[in-house]
Design an enzyme around this catalytic site. Structure first.
Site, PDB file in Angstrom:
ATOM      1  N   SER A  59       0.827  -1.213   0.000  1.00 16.52           N
ATOM      2  CA  SER A  59       0.000   0.000   0.000  1.00 16.52           C
ATOM      3  C   SER A  59       0.860   1.262   0.000  1.00 16.52           C
ATOM      4  O   SER A  59       0.380   2.349  -0.324  1.00 16.52           O
ATOM      5  CB  SER A  59      -0.935   0.011   1.216  1.00 16.52           C
TER       6      SER A  59
ATOM      7  N   SER B   4      -1.223   0.572  10.876  1.00 17.97           N
ATOM      8  CA  SER B   4      -0.637  -0.783  10.852  1.00 17.97           C
ATOM      9  C   SER B   4      -0.774  -1.462   9.480  1.00 17.97           C
ATOM     10  O   SER B   4      -1.826  -1.357   8.845  1.00 17.97           O
ATOM     11  CB  SER B   4      -1.321  -1.648  11.917  1.00 17.97           C
TER      12      SER B   4
ATOM     13  N   ASP C 167      -8.133   4.607  18.419  1.00 18.17           N
ATOM     14  CA  ASP C 167      -9.054   4.562  17.280  1.00 18.17           C
ATOM     15  C   ASP C 167      -8.779   5.764  16.370  1.00 18.17           C
ATOM     16  O   ASP C 167      -8.862   6.916  16.813  1.00 18.17           O
ATOM     17  CB  ASP C 167     -10.493   4.612  17.815  1.00 18.17           C
TER      18      ASP C 167
ATOM     19  N   ASP D 209      -5.740   5.544   5.373  1.00 10.42           N
ATOM     20  CA  ASP D 209      -6.178   4.524   4.410  1.00 10.42           C
ATOM     21  C   ASP D 209      -6.994   3.456   5.147  1.00 10.42           C
ATOM     22  O   ASP D 209      -6.733   2.265   5.023  1.00 10.42           O
ATOM     23  CB  ASP D 209      -4.949   3.911   3.711  1.00 10.42           C
TER      24      ASP D 209
ATOM     25  N   LYS E 167     -13.053   4.553   0.314  1.00 12.87           N
ATOM     26  CA  LYS E 167     -13.436   3.249  -0.227  1.00 12.87           C
ATOM     27  C   LYS E 167     -14.796   3.394  -0.910  1.00 12.87           C
ATOM     28  O   LYS E 167     -15.704   4.034  -0.370  1.00 12.87           O
ATOM     29  CB  LYS E 167     -13.505   2.197   0.883  1.00 12.87           C
TER      30      LYS E 167
END
Length: 355
Positions: A183, A216, A255, A271, A300
């Site tokens: 990515s 992550s 979060d 992302d 998305k």
């Protein structure tokens, strides 16, 4: 020259058709859009001879979301032998060109043609130069030949400063072995797409701070670290040890949708897989409240009405910032390394310069 030909990601032909049709209607250019599913291309056939030229003159390619590349022109059929003579004959009515790109579609058939194009380009280039049809001048139009097969080609014209940065809109980026995920190429492509190269030192400098929401294992964090930035990585998941070892990354288990920095940062990147409307709210908060100067965020896409949804969310952001009397530039593109998503770049234009 009445057809506008556009490359795209396979499966997004309908989005290209919807987008260009909307622009054509707004600009009063009559015609119709068509695109075969999974063909990796679409076209807008104009009712008038100069329609495609008008569209290209009144639109900035960088403002289009789903097309990867565009050109105005027409198809010609080529013989099995002496293709160059037929092309030269057709090009006699066109202007002198300042550059030449041979392109293929991003499909299996297209990939098979790329070897042919590499071999054909050298003799074609020589013949065009000898005939005075091709000179080394970046200000002149670019000749874009998109080979559908060895016998059929779309002969297109585009302005070098109002078309894709790379042939077919596909950047040749090398995956860095030390990056924790593929990515990373999305963010690297976004830098090229949205920030002029001569501004990289100023806007992507090693004295800057960045936040990666949903970081992550660190594909996007890697790009910020590579530029020398101090990065706060927000994710409940683990980060690659190689990134933590640089000393430039602080990893907070939190979060990404609720965490906020105590001090404004230069860059926010995100992302996260989430409904695009919720991600849009996140963008509005970060830019609207001055938590960052610039942001690159992926939206998305839903399964249906993808262009309509993207357009709605971009319009919503614009209206939100306008209502708050904020100056924010908004750009959006489906990058080559994007999948079922688009990449947005936002920049506050009304903040005081960094000291």
């Amino acid at each position: 020259m009445n057809t506008l030909f556009m490359h795209c990601r396979p499966g997004f032909e309908g989005e290209v058709c919807a987008e260009i049709s909307e622009h054509a209607a707004r600009l009063g250019v009559a015609g119709y859009a068509k695109g075969k599913p999974q063909s990796a291309c679409a076209e807008f056939v104009c009712a008038e001879a100069e329609g495609a030229e008008r569209l290209m003159a009144q639109l900035r390619f960088a403002q289009l979301i789903f097309p990867r590349q565009w050109a105005r022109g027409s198809y010609i059929e080529l013989p099995e032998t002496d293709r160059i003579s037929v092309l030269l004959e057709h090009l006699a009515a066109l202007p002198v060109f300042g550059s030449l790109w041979l392109e293929v579609l991003d499909s299996n058939d297209g990939k098979e043609l790329s070897t042919f194009c590499r071999k054909f380009e050298v003799p074609l280039r020589k013949a065009l130069e000898k005939a005075g049809r091709l000179v080394d001048n970046a200000s002149l139009p670019r000749l874009l030949l998109t080979f559908i097969s060895g016998r059929r080609v779309f002969v297109g014209v585009a302005e070098a400063n109002n078309s894709a940065l790379w042939p077919m809109g596909i950047p040749r980026l090398k995956f860095p072995r030390e990056a924790p995920s593929r990515s990373t190429l999305k963010l690297e492509e976004a830098w090229h797409q949205f920030i002029p190269r001569e501004q990289w030192e100023q806007r992507l400098g090693d004295d800057m701070t960045g936040v990666d929401l949903g970081a992550s294992p660190g594909g996007w964090t890697y790009q910020l670290v590579r530029r020398g930035m101090l990065v706060t990585a927000i994710d409940n998941g683990p980060m690659a040890e190689s990134l933590m070892d640089t000393g430039l990354v602080q990893h907070l288990m939190a979060d990404g949708f609720t965490w906020q920095p105590k001090q404004p940062v230069d860059w926010m990147v995100c992302d996260i897989v989430e409904k695009p409307a919720r991600t849009t709210s996140l963008i509005e908060t970060w830019l609207g409240e001055g938590l960052c100067r610039e942001a690159v965020v992926n939206l998305k896409l839903p399964m249906k009405q993808r262009y309509a949804e993207v357009r709605r969310l971009l319009d919503r952001m614009e209206a939100t910032f306008k209502a708050r009397k904020l100056k924010v530039s908004i750009a959006c593109k489906q990058l080559y390394h994007d999948r079922e998503e688009v990449t947005c770049h936002l920049r506050r234009l009304d903040l005081k310069p960094r000291k």
